[in-house]
Design a protein around this motif. Sequence first.
Motif, PDB file in Angstrom:
ATOM      1  N   CYS A 103       0.731  -1.305   0.053  1.00  0.00           N
ATOM      2  CA  CYS A 103       0.132   0.099  -0.021  1.00  0.00           C
ATOM      3  C   CYS A 103       0.796   1.138   0.060  1.00  0.00           C
ATOM      4  CB  CYS A 103      -1.021   0.127   1.237  1.00  0.00           C
ATOM      5  SG  CYS A 103      -2.203  -1.222   1.144  1.00  0.00           S
ATOM      6  N   PRO A 104       0.414   2.383  -0.387  1.00  0.00           N
ATOM      7  CA  PRO A 104       1.228   3.674  -0.721  1.00  0.00           C
ATOM      8  C   PRO A 104       0.940   4.235   0.572  1.00  0.00           C
ATOM      9  CG  PRO A 104      -1.039   3.797  -2.000  1.00  0.00           C
ATOM     10  CD  PRO A 104      -0.718   2.189  -1.565  1.00  0.00           C
ATOM     11  N   ARG A 105       1.769   5.128   0.778  1.00  0.00           N
ATOM     12  CA  ARG A 105       2.021   6.151   1.768  1.00  0.00           C
ATOM     13  C   ARG A 105       0.855   6.997   1.954  1.00  0.00           C
ATOM     14  NH1 ARG A 105       7.754   8.575   3.167  1.00  0.00           N
ATOM     15  NH2 ARG A 105       6.472   9.249   5.141  1.00  0.00           N
ATOM     16  N   ASN A 106       0.454   7.597   0.526  1.00  0.00           N
ATOM     17  CA  ASN A 106      -0.790   8.510   0.472  1.00  0.00           C
ATOM     18  C   ASN A 106      -1.576   8.088  -0.855  1.00  0.00           C
ATOM     19  OD1 ASN A 106      -2.510  10.586   0.266  1.00  0.00           O
ATOM     20  ND2 ASN A 106      -1.033  12.213   0.283  1.00  0.00           N
ATOM     21  N   PRO A 107      -2.649   7.520  -0.685  1.00  0.00           N
ATOM     22  CA  PRO A 107      -3.287   7.006  -1.893  1.00  0.00           C
ATOM     23  C   PRO A 107      -4.195   7.923  -2.665  1.00  0.00           C
ATOM     24  CG  PRO A 107      -4.265   6.423  -0.249  1.00  0.00           C
ATOM     25  CD  PRO A 107      -3.303   6.875   0.484  1.00  0.00           C
ATOM     26  N   ALA A 108      -4.199   8.934  -1.947  1.00  0.00           N
ATOM     27  CA  ALA A 108      -4.847  10.274  -2.495  1.00  0.00           C
ATOM     28  C   ALA A 108      -4.323  10.908  -3.871  1.00  0.00           C
ATOM     29  CB  ALA A 108      -4.953  11.498  -1.360  1.00  0.00           C
ATOM     30  N   TYR A 109      -2.910  10.565  -3.937  1.00  0.00           N
ATOM     31  CA  TYR A 109      -2.146  11.206  -5.150  1.00  0.00           C
ATOM     32  C   TYR A 109      -1.408  10.058  -5.625  1.00  0.00           C
ATOM     33  CZ  TYR A 109      -4.017  15.531  -3.474  1.00  0.00           C
ATOM     34  OH  TYR A 109      -4.989  16.576  -3.110  1.00  0.00           O
ATOM     35  N   GLY A 110      -0.805  10.049  -6.896  1.00  0.00           N
ATOM     36  CA  GLY A 110      -0.056   8.887  -7.437  1.00  0.00           C
ATOM     37  C   GLY A 110      -0.508   7.604  -7.872  1.00  0.00           C
ATOM     38  N   MET A 111      -1.869   7.662  -7.917  1.00  0.00           N
ATOM     39  CA  MET A 111      -2.313   6.323  -8.359  1.00  0.00           C
ATOM     40  C   MET A 111      -2.147   6.405 -10.099  1.00  0.00           C
ATOM     41  SD  MET A 111      -3.878   4.570  -6.000  1.00  0.00           S
ATOM     42  CE  MET A 111      -2.407   4.837  -5.157  1.00  0.00           C
ATOM     43  N   ASP A 112      -1.785   5.146 -10.381  1.00  0.00           N
ATOM     44  CA  ASP A 112      -1.717   4.881 -11.833  1.00  0.00           C
ATOM     45  C   ASP A 112      -3.055   4.867 -12.783  1.00  0.00           C
ATOM     46  OD1 ASP A 112       1.314   2.901 -11.675  1.00  0.00           O
ATOM     47  OD2 ASP A 112       0.996   5.192 -12.025  1.00  0.00           O
ATOM     48  N   TYR A 113      -3.967   4.299 -11.933  1.00  0.00           N
ATOM     49  CA  TYR A 113      -5.272   3.855 -12.533  1.00  0.00           C
ATOM     50  C   TYR A 113      -6.419   3.988 -11.300  1.00  0.00           C
ATOM     51  CZ  TYR A 113      -2.487   0.950 -15.913  1.00  0.00           C
ATOM     52  OH  TYR A 113      -1.636   0.670 -16.915  1.00  0.00           O
ATOM     53  N   TRP A 114      -7.287   4.646 -11.780  1.00  0.00           N
ATOM     54  CA  TRP A 114      -8.530   5.069 -10.802  1.00  0.00           C
ATOM     55  C   TRP A 114      -9.662   5.136 -11.819  1.00  0.00           C
ATOM     56  CZ3 TRP A 114      -4.804   8.477 -11.705  1.00  0.00           C
ATOM     57  CH2 TRP A 114      -5.089   9.734 -12.300  1.00  0.00           C
ATOM     58  N   GLY A 115     -10.928   4.891 -11.337  1.00  0.00           N
ATOM     59  CA  GLY A 115     -12.088   4.884 -12.016  1.00  0.00           C
ATOM     60  C   GLY A 115     -13.031   6.165 -11.555  1.00  0.00           C
ATOM     61  N   LYS A 116     -14.233   6.289 -12.046  1.00  0.00           N
ATOM     62  CA  LYS A 116     -15.144   7.328 -11.768  1.00  0.00           C
ATOM     63  C   LYS A 116     -15.622   7.158 -10.306  1.00  0.00           C
ATOM     64  CE  LYS A 116     -17.059   8.212 -16.311  1.00  0.00           C
ATOM     65  NZ  LYS A 116     -18.268   8.328 -17.176  1.00  0.00           N
ATOM     66  N   GLY A 117     -15.561   7.926  -9.507  1.00  0.00           N
ATOM     67  CA  GLY A 117     -16.033   7.984  -8.175  1.00  0.00           C
ATOM     68  C   GLY A 117     -17.325   7.425  -8.010  1.00  0.00           C
ATOM     69  N   THR A 118     -17.830   7.048  -6.808  1.00  0.00           N
ATOM     70  CA  THR A 118     -19.032   6.868  -6.406  1.00  0.00           C
ATOM     71  C   THR A 118     -19.584   7.671  -5.205  1.00  0.00           C
ATOM     72  OG1 THR A 118     -20.816   5.024  -6.090  1.00  0.00           O
ATOM     73  CG2 THR A 118     -18.819   4.798  -4.795  1.00  0.00           C
ATOM     74  N   LEU A 119     -20.803   8.594  -5.194  1.00  0.00           N
ATOM     75  CA  LEU A 119     -21.143   9.254  -4.407  1.00  0.00           C
ATOM     76  C   LEU A 119     -21.736   8.688  -3.189  1.00  0.00           C
ATOM     77  CD1 LEU A 119     -21.232  12.327  -3.399  1.00  0.00           C
ATOM     78  CD2 LEU A 119     -23.670  12.250  -4.627  1.00  0.00           C
ATOM     79  N   VAL A 120     -21.122   9.099  -1.835  1.00  0.00           N
ATOM     80  CA  VAL A 120     -21.549   8.574  -0.683  1.00  0.00           C
ATOM     81  C   VAL A 120     -22.213   9.957   0.249  1.00  0.00           C
ATOM     82  CG1 VAL A 120     -21.333   7.723   1.732  1.00  0.00           C
ATOM     83  CG2 VAL A 120     -20.219   6.729  -0.506  1.00  0.00           C
ATOM     84  N   THR A 121     -23.558   9.962   0.300  1.00  0.00           N
ATOM     85  CA  THR A 121     -24.039  11.016   0.805  1.00  0.00           C
ATOM     86  C   THR A 121     -24.663  10.638   2.454  1.00  0.00           C
ATOM     87  OG1 THR A 121     -24.564  12.146  -0.986  1.00  0.00           O
ATOM     88  CG2 THR A 121     -25.716  12.963   0.853  1.00  0.00           C
ATOM     89  N   VAL A 122     -24.177  10.995   3.470  1.00  0.00           N
ATOM     90  CA  VAL A 122     -24.696  10.612   4.750  1.00  0.00           C
ATOM     91  C   VAL A 122     -25.481  11.948   5.296  1.00  0.00           C
ATOM     92  CG1 VAL A 122     -24.277   9.734   7.004  1.00  0.00           C
ATOM     93  CG2 VAL A 122     -22.801   9.227   5.099  1.00  0.00           C
ATOM     94  N   SER A 123     -26.710  11.948   5.396  1.00  0.00           N
ATOM     95  CA  SER A 123     -27.702  12.791   5.886  1.00  0.00           C
ATOM     96  C   SER A 123     -28.930  12.273   6.373  1.00  0.00           C
ATOM     97  CB  SER A 123     -27.933  13.780   4.523  1.00  0.00           C
ATOM     98  OG  SER A 123     -28.735  14.726   5.087  1.00  0.00           O
ATOM     99  N   SER A 124     -29.524  12.970   7.200  1.00  0.00           N
ATOM    100  CA  SER A 124     -30.836  12.572   7.712  1.00  0.00           C
ATOM    101  C   SER A 124     -31.774  13.457   7.193  1.00  0.00           C
ATOM    102  CB  SER A 124     -30.935  12.878   9.100  1.00  0.00           C
ATOM    103  OG  SER A 124     -30.718  14.269   9.659  1.00  0.00           O
TER     104      SER A 124
END
Length: 124
Positions: A103-124
């Motif tokens: 695993c990388p030290r910081n996966p927020a950046y430096g990924m070679d491959y990533w896809g479209k995200g999926t939205l998570v909304t937590v709300s009442s």
Amino acid sequence: VQLQASGGGLVQPGGSLRLSCAASGFTLDYYSIAWFRQAPGKEREGVSCVSSRDVITHYVDSVKGRFTISRDNAKNTVYLQMNSLKPEDTALYYCGTDRRSGCPRNPAYGMDYWGKGTLVTVSS
């Protein structure tokens, strides 16, 4: 080569969701897969990662004990089970890989491959 995240949605605080990251065009057995997220107006941050040897890394203290990452190599898929969700978990969630086994030290950046995200909304 493609990674596709799915499983997001609207959930009430305290609820659960399971995100899936399906890989196509390559076999993810040999690579670590990480989840990272970006909330509106905030920096991207790493969430969790599973190495090729199933070593787990959590990058955010607040998800420890609530989020579980796992992989199913037979299905070429990585999962992120999210329990006890909080409004601050609201974000666009992505999965990615830097094509390394650990695993990388910081996966927020430096990924070679990533896809479209999926939205998570937590709300009442």
